[in-house]
Motif scaffolding. Structure first.
Motif, mmCIF file in Angstrom:
data_model
loop_
_atom_site.group_PDB
_atom_site.id
_atom_site.type_symbol
_atom_site.label_atom_id
_atom_site.label_comp_id
_atom_site.label_asym_id
_atom_site.label_seq_id
_atom_site.Cartn_x
_atom_site.Cartn_y
_atom_site.Cartn_z
ATOM 1 N N ASP A 73 -0.717 3.752 3.999
ATOM 2 C CA ASP A 73 -1.566 4.729 4.733
ATOM 3 C C ASP A 73 -2.277 4.282 6.135
ATOM 4 N N ALA A 74 -2.478 3.135 6.086
ATOM 5 C CA ALA A 74 -3.171 2.482 7.286
ATOM 6 C C ALA A 74 -2.058 2.877 8.711
ATOM 7 N N LYS A 75 -0.900 2.726 8.300
ATOM 8 C CA LYS A 75 0.028 2.833 9.336
ATOM 9 C C LYS A 75 0.818 4.319 9.341
ATOM 10 N N SER A 76 0.343 4.930 8.380
ATOM 11 C CA SER A 76 1.059 6.293 8.142
ATOM 12 C C SER A 76 2.534 6.169 8.089
ATOM 13 N N THR A 77 3.140 5.121 7.296
ATOM 14 C CA THR A 77 4.541 4.776 7.410
ATOM 15 C C THR A 77 5.089 4.767 6.032
ATOM 16 N N LEU A 78 6.218 5.548 5.636
ATOM 17 C CA LEU A 78 6.987 5.116 4.592
ATOM 18 C C LEU A 78 8.117 4.217 4.844
ATOM 19 N N TYR A 79 8.269 3.304 3.725
ATOM 20 C CA TYR A 79 9.455 2.450 3.824
ATOM 21 C C TYR A 79 10.356 2.749 2.820
ATOM 22 N N LEU A 80 11.642 1.923 3.029
ATOM 23 C CA LEU A 80 12.620 1.886 2.025
ATOM 24 C C LEU A 80 13.428 0.450 1.960
ATOM 25 N N GLN A 81 12.985 -0.344 1.222
ATOM 26 C CA GLN A 81 13.565 -1.649 1.141
ATOM 27 C C GLN A 81 14.968 -1.404 0.580
ATOM 28 N N LEU A 82 16.020 -1.869 1.114
ATOM 29 C CA LEU A 82 17.449 -1.653 0.618
ATOM 30 C C LEU A 82 17.974 -3.151 0.574
ATOM 31 N N ASN A 83 18.050 -3.487 -0.805
ATOM 32 C CA ASN A 83 18.869 -4.844 -1.255
ATOM 33 C C ASN A 83 20.146 -4.582 -1.851
ATOM 34 N N SER A 84 20.779 -5.659 -1.974
ATOM 35 C CA SER A 84 22.266 -5.804 -2.360
ATOM 36 C C SER A 84 23.099 -4.689 -2.085
ATOM 37 N N LEU A 85 23.034 -4.292 -0.841
ATOM 38 C CA LEU A 85 23.677 -3.259 -0.122
ATOM 39 C C LEU A 85 25.472 -3.235 -0.473
ATOM 40 N N LYS A 86 25.825 -1.697 -0.596
ATOM 41 C CA LYS A 86 27.350 -1.883 -0.906
ATOM 42 C C LYS A 86 28.049 -0.851 0.051
ATOM 43 N N PRO A 87 29.306 -0.969 -0.002
ATOM 44 C CA PRO A 87 29.811 0.158 1.192
ATOM 45 C C PRO A 87 29.523 1.445 0.968
ATOM 46 N N GLU A 88 29.396 1.695 -0.254
ATOM 47 C CA GLU A 88 29.124 3.275 -0.602
ATOM 48 C C GLU A 88 27.648 3.522 -0.362
ATOM 49 N N ASP A 89 26.881 2.584 0.216
ATOM 50 C CA ASP A 89 25.535 3.013 0.468
ATOM 51 C C ASP A 89 25.623 3.498 2.052
ATOM 52 N N THR A 90 26.881 3.292 2.744
ATOM 53 C CA THR A 90 26.785 3.843 4.061
ATOM 54 C C THR A 90 26.644 5.449 4.220
ATOM 55 N N ALA A 91 25.597 5.661 5.138
ATOM 56 C CA ALA A 91 25.044 7.072 5.361
ATOM 57 C C ALA A 91 24.207 7.044 6.357
ATOM 58 N N MET A 92 23.944 8.490 6.673
ATOM 59 C CA MET A 92 22.639 8.707 7.466
ATOM 60 C C MET A 92 21.502 8.992 6.477
ATOM 61 N N TYR A 93 20.466 8.187 6.702
ATOM 62 C CA TYR A 93 19.221 8.110 5.805
ATOM 63 C C TYR A 93 18.126 8.827 6.439
ATOM 64 N N TYR A 94 17.752 9.773 5.680
ATOM 65 C CA TYR A 94 16.417 10.982 6.113
ATOM 66 C C TYR A 94 15.436 10.748 5.356
ATOM 67 N N CYS A 95 14.173 10.843 6.218
ATOM 68 C CA CYS A 95 12.928 10.774 5.539
ATOM 69 C C CYS A 95 12.340 12.476 5.484
ATOM 70 N N ARG A 96 11.912 12.839 4.564
ATOM 71 C CA ARG A 96 11.191 14.192 4.175
ATOM 72 C C ARG A 96 9.725 14.006 3.876
ATOM 73 N N ARG A 97 8.808 14.922 4.087
ATOM 74 C CA ARG A 97 7.526 15.017 3.501
ATOM 75 C C ARG A 97 7.447 16.530 3.296
ATOM 76 N N GLN A 98 6.629 16.854 1.948
ATOM 77 C CA GLN A 98 6.313 18.123 1.390
ATOM 78 C C GLN A 98 5.167 18.154 0.750
ATOM 79 N N ASN A 99 4.224 18.965 1.204
ATOM 80 C CA ASN A 99 3.179 19.056 0.138
ATOM 81 C C ASN A 99 3.375 19.807 -0.942
ATOM 82 N N LYS A 100 2.659 19.616 -2.241
ATOM 83 C CA LYS A 100 2.978 20.274 -3.411
ATOM 84 C C LYS A 100 1.830 21.270 -3.766
ATOM 85 N N LEU A 101 0.661 21.130 -3.121
ATOM 86 C CA LEU A 101 -0.395 22.110 -3.462
ATOM 87 C C LEU A 101 -0.338 23.170 -2.651
ATOM 88 N N VAL A 102 -0.244 24.326 -3.461
ATOM 89 C CA VAL A 102 0.058 25.477 -2.685
ATOM 90 C C VAL A 102 -1.131 25.982 -1.522
#
Length: 120
Positions: A73-102
């Motif tokens: 929260d201090a950096k307003s940053t979401l992270y995804l640590q990817l380890n033991s990567l495989k060829p099938e992980d090859t892709a464009m990776y997208y970030c999404r934010r959505q509020n659930k409170l109506v």
């Protein structure tokens, strides 16, 4: 900020690691869910991981044990640590934010993606 901004993608060999970042603000009282999705060429976009407003996490079966999602929260940053990567992980990776409170803005906000390429 409306659109998240991803970074950290690149090309690695099988078994390697990367850490993806997504700059995206959130208001915790709105119960935001910040997530990672990915899309390979010719494939449908698929879910990878959720980081929920209470700090709990959810992973796709393909990500369990190899990927770790977190939010600073201090950096307003979401992270995804990817380890033991495989060829099938090859892709464009997208970030999404959505509020659930109506009472809040519940629109989906997507970044433009960051490319991950894993060679065998």
């Amino acid at each position: 900020q409306v659109q998240p901004v991803e970074s950290g993608g690149g090309s690695v060999q099988s078994g390697g690691s990367l850490r993806l970042s997504c700059i995206t603000s959130r208001v915790t009282s709105c119960r935001p869910v910040v997530s990672w999705y990915r899309q390979a060429p010719g494939k449908e976009r698929e879910f990878v991981s959720h980081y929920n407003s209470d700090g709990s996490t959810t992973y796709a079966d393909s990500a369990k044990g190899r990927f770790t999602i977190s939010f600073d929260d201090a950096k307003s940053t979401l992270y995804l640590q990817l380890n033991s990567l495989k060829p099938e992980d090859t892709a464009m990776y997208y970030c999404r934010r959505q509020n659930k409170l109506v009472l809040c803005d519940t629109d989906e906000y997507w970044g433009q993606g960051t490319q991950v390429t894993v060679s065998s």
